[in-house]
Design a protein around this motif. Structure first.
Motif, PDB file in Angstrom:
ATOM      1  N   ALA A  97       0.668  -0.912  -0.358  1.00  0.00           N
ATOM      2  CA  ALA A  97      -0.043  -0.181   0.376  1.00  0.00           C
ATOM      3  C   ALA A  97       0.736   1.390  -0.425  1.00  0.00           C
ATOM      4  CB  ALA A  97      -0.864  -0.036   1.070  1.00  0.00           C
ATOM      5  N   LEU A  98       1.913   1.085   0.957  1.00  0.00           N
ATOM      6  CA  LEU A  98       2.730   2.527   0.879  1.00  0.00           C
ATOM      7  C   LEU A  98       3.829   2.981  -1.207  1.00  0.00           C
ATOM      8  CD1 LEU A  98       4.298   1.852   4.185  1.00  0.00           C
ATOM      9  CD2 LEU A  98       2.796   3.963   3.515  1.00  0.00           C
ATOM     10  N   VAL A  99       3.733   1.644  -1.181  1.00  0.00           N
ATOM     11  CA  VAL A  99       4.766   1.865  -1.995  1.00  0.00           C
ATOM     12  C   VAL A  99       3.454   2.292  -3.276  1.00  0.00           C
ATOM     13  CG1 VAL A  99       5.870   0.216  -3.981  1.00  0.00           C
ATOM     14  CG2 VAL A  99       6.209   0.008  -2.130  1.00  0.00           C
ATOM     15  N   VAL A 100       2.439   1.628  -3.857  1.00  0.00           N
ATOM     16  CA  VAL A 100       2.032   2.281  -4.087  1.00  0.00           C
ATOM     17  C   VAL A 100       1.101   3.123  -4.008  1.00  0.00           C
ATOM     18  CG1 VAL A 100      -0.864   1.831  -5.312  1.00  0.00           C
ATOM     19  CG2 VAL A 100       0.727  -0.377  -4.794  1.00  0.00           C
ATOM     20  N   ALA A 101       1.285   4.116  -3.116  1.00  0.00           N
ATOM     21  CA  ALA A 101       0.305   5.365  -2.586  1.00  0.00           C
ATOM     22  C   ALA A 101       1.465   5.942  -3.383  1.00  0.00           C
ATOM     23  CB  ALA A 101       0.180   4.960  -1.564  1.00  0.00           C
ATOM     24  N   LEU A 102       2.847   6.291  -3.019  1.00  0.00           N
ATOM     25  CA  LEU A 102       4.141   7.017  -3.312  1.00  0.00           C
ATOM     26  C   LEU A 102       3.810   7.010  -4.697  1.00  0.00           C
ATOM     27  CD1 LEU A 102       6.557   5.868  -0.732  1.00  0.00           C
ATOM     28  CD2 LEU A 102       5.558   7.992  -0.510  1.00  0.00           C
ATOM     29  N   LEU A 103       4.124   5.883  -5.776  1.00  0.00           N
ATOM     30  CA  LEU A 103       3.925   5.886  -6.709  1.00  0.00           C
ATOM     31  C   LEU A 103       2.597   7.090  -7.346  1.00  0.00           C
ATOM     32  CD1 LEU A 103       5.420   2.126  -7.407  1.00  0.00           C
ATOM     33  CD2 LEU A 103       6.401   4.043  -7.921  1.00  0.00           C
ATOM     34  N   ALA A 104       1.460   5.905  -6.988  1.00  0.00           N
ATOM     35  CA  ALA A 104       0.743   7.372  -7.507  1.00  0.00           C
ATOM     36  C   ALA A 104       0.604   8.811  -6.942  1.00  0.00           C
ATOM     37  CB  ALA A 104      -0.304   6.600  -6.729  1.00  0.00           C
ATOM     38  N   VAL A 105       1.538   8.837  -5.924  1.00  0.00           N
ATOM     39  CA  VAL A 105       1.247  10.342  -6.010  1.00  0.00           C
ATOM     40  C   VAL A 105       2.240  11.211  -7.129  1.00  0.00           C
ATOM     41  CG1 VAL A 105       2.624  12.352  -3.989  1.00  0.00           C
ATOM     42  CG2 VAL A 105       1.090  10.859  -3.271  1.00  0.00           C
ATOM     43  N   ARG A 106       3.435   9.963  -7.497  1.00  0.00           N
ATOM     44  CA  ARG A 106       5.000  10.619  -8.425  1.00  0.00           C
ATOM     45  C   ARG A 106       3.488  10.828  -9.378  1.00  0.00           C
ATOM     46  NH1 ARG A 106       9.840   6.998  -8.918  1.00  0.00           N
ATOM     47  NH2 ARG A 106       9.507   6.690 -11.377  1.00  0.00           N
ATOM     48  N   ASN A 121       6.569   8.319 -15.542  1.00  0.00           N
ATOM     49  CA  ASN A 121       5.525   8.072 -15.160  1.00  0.00           C
ATOM     50  C   ASN A 121       4.846   7.045 -15.551  1.00  0.00           C
ATOM     51  OD1 ASN A 121       4.658  10.871 -13.785  1.00  0.00           O
ATOM     52  ND2 ASN A 121       3.381  11.476 -15.262  1.00  0.00           N
ATOM     53  N   VAL A 122       5.557   6.523 -17.111  1.00  0.00           N
ATOM     54  CA  VAL A 122       5.255   4.877 -17.005  1.00  0.00           C
ATOM     55  C   VAL A 122       5.712   3.958 -16.213  1.00  0.00           C
ATOM     56  CG1 VAL A 122       5.396   3.569 -19.328  1.00  0.00           C
ATOM     57  CG2 VAL A 122       4.953   5.866 -19.531  1.00  0.00           C
ATOM     58  N   THR A 123       7.247   4.635 -16.034  1.00  0.00           N
ATOM     59  CA  THR A 123       7.426   3.708 -15.242  1.00  0.00           C
ATOM     60  C   THR A 123       6.380   3.751 -13.750  1.00  0.00           C
ATOM     61  OG1 THR A 123       9.906   3.835 -16.236  1.00  0.00           O
ATOM     62  CG2 THR A 123       9.589   2.658 -14.428  1.00  0.00           C
ATOM     63  N   ALA A 124       6.139   4.471 -13.546  1.00  0.00           N
ATOM     64  CA  ALA A 124       5.678   4.315 -12.426  1.00  0.00           C
ATOM     65  C   ALA A 124       4.618   3.703 -12.304  1.00  0.00           C
ATOM     66  CB  ALA A 124       5.047   5.968 -11.878  1.00  0.00           C
ATOM     67  N   SER A 129       1.374  -1.591 -10.516  1.00  0.00           N
ATOM     68  CA  SER A 129       0.804  -2.133 -11.615  1.00  0.00           C
ATOM     69  C   SER A 129       1.554  -3.793 -10.747  1.00  0.00           C
ATOM     70  CB  SER A 129       0.721  -2.679 -13.019  1.00  0.00           C
ATOM     71  OG  SER A 129      -0.380  -3.491 -13.388  1.00  0.00           O
ATOM     72  N   MET A 130       2.687  -4.122 -11.374  1.00  0.00           N
ATOM     73  CA  MET A 130       3.515  -5.333 -10.915  1.00  0.00           C
ATOM     74  C   MET A 130       3.351  -5.333  -9.130  1.00  0.00           C
ATOM     75  SD  MET A 130       4.340  -6.283 -13.633  1.00  0.00           S
ATOM     76  CE  MET A 130       5.581  -7.777 -12.205  1.00  0.00           C
ATOM     77  N   THR A 131       3.490  -4.117  -8.667  1.00  0.00           N
ATOM     78  CA  THR A 131       4.095  -3.758  -6.909  1.00  0.00           C
ATOM     79  C   THR A 131       2.654  -5.018  -6.753  1.00  0.00           C
ATOM     80  OG1 THR A 131       5.139  -2.445  -7.046  1.00  0.00           O
ATOM     81  CG2 THR A 131       4.246  -2.722  -5.342  1.00  0.00           C
ATOM     82  N   VAL A 179      -4.420  -0.001 -14.586  1.00  0.00           N
ATOM     83  CA  VAL A 179      -3.639   0.499 -14.444  1.00  0.00           C
ATOM     84  C   VAL A 179      -2.796   0.478 -14.946  1.00  0.00           C
ATOM     85  CG1 VAL A 179      -1.603   1.404 -12.685  1.00  0.00           C
ATOM     86  CG2 VAL A 179      -3.295   0.666 -11.255  1.00  0.00           C
ATOM     87  N   GLY A 180      -2.608  -0.962 -15.207  1.00  0.00           N
ATOM     88  CA  GLY A 180      -1.283  -1.741 -16.561  1.00  0.00           C
ATOM     89  C   GLY A 180      -1.933  -1.011 -17.614  1.00  0.00           C
ATOM     90  N   ALA A 181      -3.094  -1.050 -17.995  1.00  0.00           N
ATOM     91  CA  ALA A 181      -3.879  -0.121 -19.192  1.00  0.00           C
ATOM     92  C   ALA A 181      -3.309   1.214 -19.807  1.00  0.00           C
ATOM     93  CB  ALA A 181      -5.469  -0.609 -19.820  1.00  0.00           C
ATOM     94  N   LEU A 182      -3.282   1.923 -18.249  1.00  0.00           N
ATOM     95  CA  LEU A 182      -3.516   3.439 -18.250  1.00  0.00           C
ATOM     96  C   LEU A 182      -1.629   3.444 -18.191  1.00  0.00           C
ATOM     97  CD1 LEU A 182      -5.068   6.063 -17.377  1.00  0.00           C
ATOM     98  CD2 LEU A 182      -4.291   5.766 -15.425  1.00  0.00           C
TER      99      LEU A 182
END
Lengths: 200, 79
Positions: A97-106, A121-124, A129-131, A179-182
């Motif tokens: 949840a924390l990793v996803v949250a930080l990536l989403a904020v980025r 952003n593409v990498t994030a 998705s992968m995380t 998210v993967g499609a995004l």
């Protein structure tokens, strides 16, 4: 020029980070405090026993078994291994949840700065998705392990291992696909933006 | 970062402007293209061009695409 309203953006960031922190608080800190405080280990068994009358289960000494919809057990003198196993799913959920949250904020900050189509952003988005996907798989394994450990500590003759794929919500898997499609759409946007750069 | 594809197209906008006593700003205002975009073209940093822009420049400068562009000889440094 900012894309989102300043206060909306600030509130969204607080909600996202807050959700990650709250997840850690509920799934890790609370049971950890119970352990340190010497309280009983509480666990909802997610086994095929769910739905069966708890009276039919033979509890070990010092164990309380209650059943409403599932089987709730309280192990008074759980071993360190049992406590650690019970904490593992929460740790995994919290880290995910924390990793996803930080990536989403980025990603949101990139969009807010007017630069949505960047390799970062593409990498994030791909990382989100992968995380989350890896987190789901590991959570299933950790929950199964923890359930086995608690069941063995709580019930007599019940130490078989079962994988609980039924616990994975379809909405989460759907969200991962979105998210993967995004990420794919952002990658395409990045290429298109590069194509028009230098166009007069 | 965008992948730069080398080419040998040379733009002669600066010479055409000088011959007509025009500035980039004046041409940009005349044809409705941004000053920045015309500067990109003039400074050989453009990688592609819309036919509409080409038509507008040729109309404004009373020239043909061949007057505006040429292809440098093979072996000359790519851009």
């Amino acid at each position: 020029m900012p894309v989102f309203d300043r206060w909306d953006f600030l509130a969204t960031q607080i909600v996202i980070i807050g959700a990650g922190a709250l997840t850690a608080l509920v799934t890790v800190v609370r049971p950890l405090l119970a352990w340190i405080g010497g309280h009983a280990l509480e666990w909802d068994l997610t086994t095929e026993d769910v739905g069966r009358a708890p009276e039919g289960l033979l509890a070990r000494d010092g164990v309380t078994v209650r059943g409403v919809e599932g089987v709730h057990v309280e192990v008074a003198d759980a071993s360190t291994a049992t406590w650690l196993a019970s904490l593992l799913p929460g740790v995994l959920v919290s880290v995910t949840a924390l990793v996803v949250a930080l990536l989403a904020v980025r990603v949101l900050r990139g969009i807010q700065a007017g630069r949505p189509f960047t390799p970062s952003n593409v990498t994030a988005l791909r990382s989100i998705s992968m995380t989350a996907l890896v987190g789901v798989v590991l959570h299933v394994l950790a929950t199964s392990l923890a359930d086995h450990q608690v069941r063995a500590a709580a019930l007599v003759d019940r130490d078989d291992v079962t994988l609980f794929w039924g616990e994975v919500p379809f909405t989460l898997l759907g969200a991962l696909l979105v998210v993967g499609a995004l990420a794919h759409a952002f990658d395409r946007g990045l290429r298109l933006e590069q194509d028009v750069e230098g166009l007069v | 970062m965008p992948v730069e594809e080398p080419h040998r197209v040379v733009c002669h906008l600066d010479r055409l402007l000088a011959e007509r006593g025009l500035t980039v700003t004046a041409l940009a205002e005349q044809i409705g293209v941004t000053n920045v975009n015309l500067s990109v073209l003039k400074n050989q940093r453009a990688r592609a061009m819309r036919f509409s822009t080409l038509t507008a420049i040729c109309d404004a400068l009373d020239c043909q695409p061949g007057d505006l562009f040429s292809v440098a000889a093979a072996g000359s440094p790519p851009r």
